[in-house]
Design a protein around this motif. Structure first.
Motif, PDB file in Angstrom:
ATOM      1  N   GLY A  56       6.286  63.411  92.395  1.00 58.33           N
ATOM      2  CA  GLY A  56       6.092  62.252  93.266  1.00 58.33           C
ATOM      3  C   GLY A  56       7.383  61.699  93.810  1.00 58.33           C
ATOM      4  O   GLY A  56       7.821  60.612  93.426  1.00 58.33           O
ATOM      5  N   VAL A 112       8.881  59.683  95.965  1.00 60.09           N
ATOM      6  CA  VAL A 112       8.603  58.592  96.894  1.00 60.09           C
ATOM      7  C   VAL A 112       9.770  57.620  96.877  1.00 60.09           C
ATOM      8  O   VAL A 112      10.740  57.797  96.135  1.00 60.09           O
ATOM      9  N   ASP A 137       1.808  66.090  97.378  1.00 59.90           N
ATOM     10  CA  ASP A 137       0.899  65.198  98.104  1.00 59.90           C
ATOM     11  C   ASP A 137      -0.032  64.483  97.133  1.00 59.90           C
ATOM     12  O   ASP A 137      -0.295  63.281  97.276  1.00 59.90           O
ATOM     13  N   LYS A 193       1.918  61.776  95.125  1.00 54.73           N
ATOM     14  CA  LYS A 193       2.221  60.595  95.938  1.00 54.73           C
ATOM     15  C   LYS A 193       0.994  59.703  96.087  1.00 54.73           C
ATOM     16  O   LYS A 193       1.099  58.472  96.036  1.00 54.73           O
ATOM     17  N   GLU A 194      -0.178  60.313  96.288  1.00 53.87           N
ATOM     18  CA  GLU A 194      -1.401  59.509  96.399  1.00 53.87           C
ATOM     19  C   GLU A 194      -1.657  58.734  95.117  1.00 53.87           C
ATOM     20  O   GLU A 194      -1.975  57.539  95.143  1.00 53.87           O
ATOM     21  N   VAL A 208       1.066  55.831  94.765  1.00 51.75           N
ATOM     22  CA  VAL A 208       0.866  54.694  95.665  1.00 51.75           C
ATOM     23  C   VAL A 208      -0.389  53.920  95.276  1.00 51.75           C
ATOM     24  O   VAL A 208      -0.367  52.690  95.153  1.00 51.75           O
ATOM     25  N   VAL A 261       3.327  48.811 101.456  1.00 57.25           N
ATOM     26  CA  VAL A 261       2.506  50.012 101.464  1.00 57.25           C
ATOM     27  C   VAL A 261       1.756  50.092 102.785  1.00 57.25           C
ATOM     28  O   VAL A 261       1.082  49.148 103.199  1.00 57.25           O
ATOM     29  N   ARG A 291       1.614  55.410 101.930  1.00 54.43           N
ATOM     30  CA  ARG A 291       2.980  55.644 101.453  1.00 54.43           C
ATOM     31  C   ARG A 291       3.728  54.324 101.337  1.00 54.43           C
ATOM     32  O   ARG A 291       3.388  53.338 101.989  1.00 54.43           O
ATOM     33  N   GLN A 301       8.778  54.467 109.035  1.00 46.87           N
ATOM     34  CA  GLN A 301       8.907  55.829 108.572  1.00 46.87           C
ATOM     35  C   GLN A 301       8.567  56.753 109.714  1.00 46.87           C
ATOM     36  O   GLN A 301       7.644  56.492 110.475  1.00 46.87           O
ATOM     37  N   THR A 342       7.412  60.582 110.787  1.00 43.22           N
ATOM     38  CA  THR A 342       6.763  61.757 110.232  1.00 43.22           C
ATOM     39  C   THR A 342       6.291  62.636 111.370  1.00 43.22           C
ATOM     40  O   THR A 342       5.903  62.160 112.428  1.00 43.22           O
TER      41      THR A 342
END
Length: 322
Positions: free
Chosen positions: A18, A20, A81, A84-85, A88, A163, A190, A198, A200
């Protein structure tokens, strides 16, 4: 059933995968499930709740009194992924967010376990008819849902590390037995860096709800959620789908706003009852328009928008008229 609470393997998995903005892996209060325990919980995949690009969601039970929703990720999902989910989602402790209970991180069995929300999602309530037509949804209940969704987004955007949800839409708003909204699906969410922006290259969000500015700049900010929230507002007052064949709801709504009487024709007949309600609907339409402005700097902040919603939508006054 034996559960490994806050096991080292779970902490290590999240810490290693993770990557982040904030690494607060010691704050997790999650159950770690084995693959065998997961299979027991969902009882042989007997009740499918939904599926998508990520995988499938099943109804399950930890025990007789604790129903859960089990999100089983498809094989090939990146561990980064998934981690990270989990990270968060686990940081957001709010009454209007689906509670994350635990996860399974064994090889090819990536899974998260959440509280089960009994009334499905807002998209189905708004747009899927039963044998008797649309499910009744009076104006005061729509306002309650709208305000509580605004509250949780305001909370998320105001956290010490803000967030961004990134995929606000009715399908991701679950409703409990009292139609209290619970925000779900943090697969795109995120933490934002200190400048609250951010960039992306990955597509984030859903067709019809995605802020057009993201397509132009690739920049995600809390105001990306504000745009999507504005789309949800329009759906709430019109009970029309964002995209229905060749019809684009937001384009029609924006064009209709230029003429007051025309936009009134878009309001859902169920909630058009008396001058006071029409005035409230017109005020909500104006607030939605603020959210949908294409210039990012003109989007209202969610914190400020919440107070505007209360101001322009006098819930107590409406309830007295019902």
């Amino acid at each position: 059933m034996s559960m490994d609470y806050q096991g080292n393997s779970l902490r290590d998995f999240l810490k290693n995968n993770g990557h982040v903005v904030l690494q607060r892996v010691n704050n997790y209060n999650l159950r770690s499930f084995t693959e065998k325990e997961r299979e027991h919980i969902i009882n042989g995949y007997s009740t499918l709740l939904g599926k998508g690009a990520f995988g499938e969601v099943y109804k399950g039970a930890l025990d007789v009194q604790c129903l859960v929703a089990v999100k089983k990720y498809k094989d090939g999902t990146r561990k980064e992924d998934f981690a990270k989910e989990v990270i968060v989602h686990s940081q957001i402790n709010h009454k209007n967010v689906v509670r994350l209970l635990g996860c399974c991180t064994e090889e090819n069995t990536l899974t998260i376990v959440m509280e089960f929300i009994c009334n499905g999602n807002l998209n189905n309530i708004l747009h899927c008819s039963n044998a008797n037509g649309n499910v009744p949804l009076p104006l005061d209940k729509r306002l309650d849902i709208t305000i509580e969704l605004a509250e949780v987004l305001s909370c998320m955007h105001s956290m010490s590390s803000p967030v961004l949800h990134g995929d606000i839409k009715p399908a991701n708003v679950l409703l409990d037995e009292n139609l209290v909204p619970k925000l779900s699906d943090f697969g795109i969410a995120r933490f934002l860096s200190t400048n609250e922006v951010q960039q992306t290259r990955n597509i984030a969000g859903s067709i019809g709800y995605l802020d057009p500015l993201f397509n132009q700049t690739g920049l995600l900010t809390p105001k990306s959620d504000v745009y999507s929230f504005g789309v949800v507002l329009v759906e709430m007052i019109t009970r029309k789908k964002v995209v229905d064949g060749n019809t684009n709801l937001i384009q029609n709504f924006t064009n209709s706003l230029k003429r007051e009487k025309v936009v009134r024709q878009m309001f859902d007949d169920e909630i058009v009852d008396g001058k006071k309600k029409i005035k409230v609907l017109e005020d909500i339409a104006k607030l939605a328009a603020e959210c949908l402005r294409l210039q990012d700097r003109l989007h209202p902040e969610m914190v400020g928008f919440l107070s505007l919603l209360f101001l322009h939508s006098p819930v107590n006054e409406i309830e007295c008229q019902l």
